[in-house]
Every structure is written in structure tokens, then in C-alpha cells.
Scaffold this active site. Structure first.
Site, PDB file in Angstrom:
ATOM      1  CB  CYS A   1      -1.000  -0.032   1.167  1.00 25.16           C
ATOM      2  SG  CYS A   1      -0.308   0.160   2.816  1.00 25.16           S
TER       3      CYS A   1
ATOM      4  CG  HIS B   1      14.672 -14.423  15.186  1.00 26.14           C
ATOM      5  ND1 HIS B   1      15.315 -13.687  16.144  1.00 26.14           N
ATOM      6  CD2 HIS B   1      15.653 -14.965  14.424  1.00 26.14           C
ATOM      7  CE1 HIS B   1      16.635 -13.769  15.990  1.00 26.14           C
ATOM      8  NE2 HIS B   1      16.865 -14.541  14.932  1.00 26.14           N
TER       9      HIS B   1
HETATM   10  C1  RB5 Z   1      -3.940   5.212   0.229  1.00 26.92           C
HETATM   11  O1  RB5 Z   1      -3.984   6.539  -0.170  1.00 26.92           O
HETATM   12  C2  RB5 Z   1      -3.130   5.010   1.491  1.00 26.92           C
HETATM   13  O2  RB5 Z   1      -3.754   5.603   2.574  1.00 26.92           O
HETATM   14  C3  RB5 Z   1      -2.905   3.523   1.715  1.00 26.92           C
HETATM   15  O3  RB5 Z   1      -2.290   2.987   0.590  1.00 26.92           O
HETATM   16  C4  RB5 Z   1      -1.982   3.107   2.840  1.00 26.92           C
HETATM   17  O4  RB5 Z   1      -0.837   3.884   2.865  1.00 26.92           O
HETATM   18  C5  RB5 Z   1      -2.553   2.961   4.163  1.00 26.92           C
HETATM   19  O5  RB5 Z   1      -1.809   2.580   5.099  1.00 26.92           O
END
Ligand code: RB5
Length: 160
Positions: free
Chosen positions: A66, A99
Site C-alpha cells: 500500500c 525468528h
Molecule cells: C492510500 O492513499 C493510502 O492511505 C494507503 O495505501 C496506505 O498507505 C494505508 O496505510
């Protein structure tokens, strides 16, 4: 091994590169989306898909990308049997497996570049849990006991 991978819009540009790398390393890839870039998609949906695939044994390891890696790890750890962490240094990426039997690696595509991400993935996938070392197994079993205790406290849903 079979590796499940997913990314929300924050991780989408990096995912294709990592899919190719994982294949180059000789592993099978289970790509659980996003299939296309959607700036409105939500990281929990993609973290859940990978976490459930790992928990169900459809993949031995998972990778969720993400923007920061944080949301992905928070969400993936809600699935029983998943041990996910954000690792942006190679020591943690392999030591978490050695671990702690970490089975899902979370990456932040806005934090690390493509080359660092590739090194993190290589470190994660080449690592093996040191099951023969009693202290690591003892600690893992304590984590599993916490998870089992939480599950036992949850009210059973009725069949109706
Ligand atoms: C998306 O904009 C962002 O908030 C998501 O990808 C992530 O970083 C959340 O932890």
C-alpha cells in the site's frame, strides 16, 4: 513456493514489478489485485485477500503493498494465522521470518523505491523459520496461544 500478492492504489505501480521479480526467483504468483489502477480502492480489501489466501494454505507467503505498508499490516493481522509486518530494511524482512515466522510482508510504495522493494522481497522469500530453535518455537506458540484465547472469547454466532 506459492506467493500471494496484492496492492491498493498506493502500491499498484510497484506490484507489477514485484510479480515479475517473484517469478524470476522461481516462485509461483497468486495475484489478488487490484487488477487495474483505481484511486478510490481500499487497502483492507487487498490485505484481506492475501491474508485469507495465506491462512487457508493457498499460498505459503503473502506480500501486500500500500502507500505506507501500515494499513496493509494492520488489516492483514486481523486474519487468524497471519503474522504480518511492515519491513523497510532487509534485516527485518528476513529476521521476521527466521525468528517470528512472519508470513506476510507489507511494503509502502511511497516509502521505498523499486530496487529496495526488490531486495526486501528477496530477503523475505529466501528466509526460513528456525523451527529447530526452541526459543523461537516457544515464542511463536505464545503468539498462537494469544490468538486462540481471543478466538475463544468471541461470542459464537447463531446458525439462524
Ligand atoms: C492510500 O492513499 C493510502 O492511505 C494507503 O495505501 C496506505 O498507505 C494505508 O496505510
Amino acid at each position: 513456493m506459492r506467493v500471494a500478492i496484492s496492492a491498493d492504489h498506493g502500491g499498484f505501480p510497484l506490484k507489477a514489478d514485484l510479480v515479475a521479480q517473484i517469478r524470476d526467483l522461481g516462485h509461483q504468483v497468486l495475484d489478488l489485485g487490484a487488477p487495474t489502477y483505481d484511486p478510490l480502492d481500499d487497502y483492507p480489501d487487498f490485505a484481506q485477500a492475501v491474508a485469507q489466501a495465506v491462512a487457508a494454505g493457498q499460498a505459503e507467503r503473502g506480500i501486500v503493498v500500500c502507500g505506507s505498508g501500515v494499513g496493509a499490516s494492520v488489516a492483514a493481522n486481523k486474519v487468524a494465522g497471519v503474522r504480518a509486518a511492515v519491513c523497510h530494511d532487509t534485516y527485518s524482512a528476513h529476521q521476521g521470518v527466521d525468528h517470528d515466522d512472519m508470513n506476510v510482508l507489507c511494503l509502502g510504495a511511497r516509502v521505498v523505491g523499486a530496487e529496495v522493494a526488490r531486495e526486501l522481497v528477496a530477503a523475505f522469500l529466501s528466509a526460513r523459520f528456525r523451527v529447530e530453535e526452541e526459543r523461537f518455537l516457544r515464542r511463536l506458540n505464545k503468539v498462537k496461544a494469544m490468538e486462540a484465547a481471543m478466538a475463544a472469547r468471541r461470542p459464537k454466532t447463531s446458525a439462524r
